[in-house]
Write a protein that holds these residues in place. Structure first.
Motif: not given
Length: 162
Positions: A76-84, A116-128
């Motif tokens: 598969t291709k790299l997932m979209e940030t929103e899915e992650v 990838l950096c957007d994913m990291v920021r987004g997950v961190s913003d969720l408090g994880l």
């Protein structure tokens, strides 16, 4: 910076002696060390998501992600940030404290770093807590992920006996 209480001067003989210990003895040593630094009754929960599955160009004979072997894993291709981020939110709702994102490739392409950096920021913003395993990174890629807030990086170092 290496902590002064962590040994980095192991001799080959010392390493072999530890490696030769029975498994139960290794477990006991690990538990003793863990208890010296952490609450022994607290367990960190984590969730792992494959953000890019299969099609890896490496020929690791044991790995189902390798493009060299017919394992039934569909690339598969790299997932979209929103899915992650949706998966991270579900993981948090299920009790996860850390969210790890893994990609099956030798190393990420620079063109993927923004996502990838957007994913990291987004997950961190969720408090994880954030964790990634992406293969080999350049120093610049390491710096970008660190600046994005990546907490942990996992890399399986595969080498030959030589």
């Amino acid at each position: 910076m290496i902590r002064p209480d962590i040994r980095t001067d192991w001799t080959m003989e010392e390493a072999r002696a530890i490696h030769a210990l029975p498994f139960a003895d290794l477990m006991h040593r690990a538990q003793t060390l863990h208890r010296a630094h952490f609450d022994p009754n607290t367990i960190e929960t984590a969730s792992l998501l494959s953000i890019k599955t299969g099609g890896c160009p490496e020929d690791c004979g044991y790995c189902s992600q390798s493009a060299f072997h017919d394992t039934g894993v569909k690339a598969t291709k790299l997932m979209e940030t929103e899915e992650v981020l949706a998966a991270a939110q579900r993981a948090k709702a299920s009790g996860a404290q850390r969210f790890c994102m893994g990609a099956a490739w030798r190393s990420p392409k620079d063109r993927d770093m923004d996502k990838l950096c957007d994913m990291v920021r987004g997950v961190s913003d969720l408090g994880l807590e954030t964790c990634m395993t992406l293969g080999m990174l350049s120093p610049e890629q390491v710096a970008r992920l660190k600046a994005a807030g990546l907490d942990f990086y996992n890399h399986n170092i595969d080498t030959s006996p030589d």
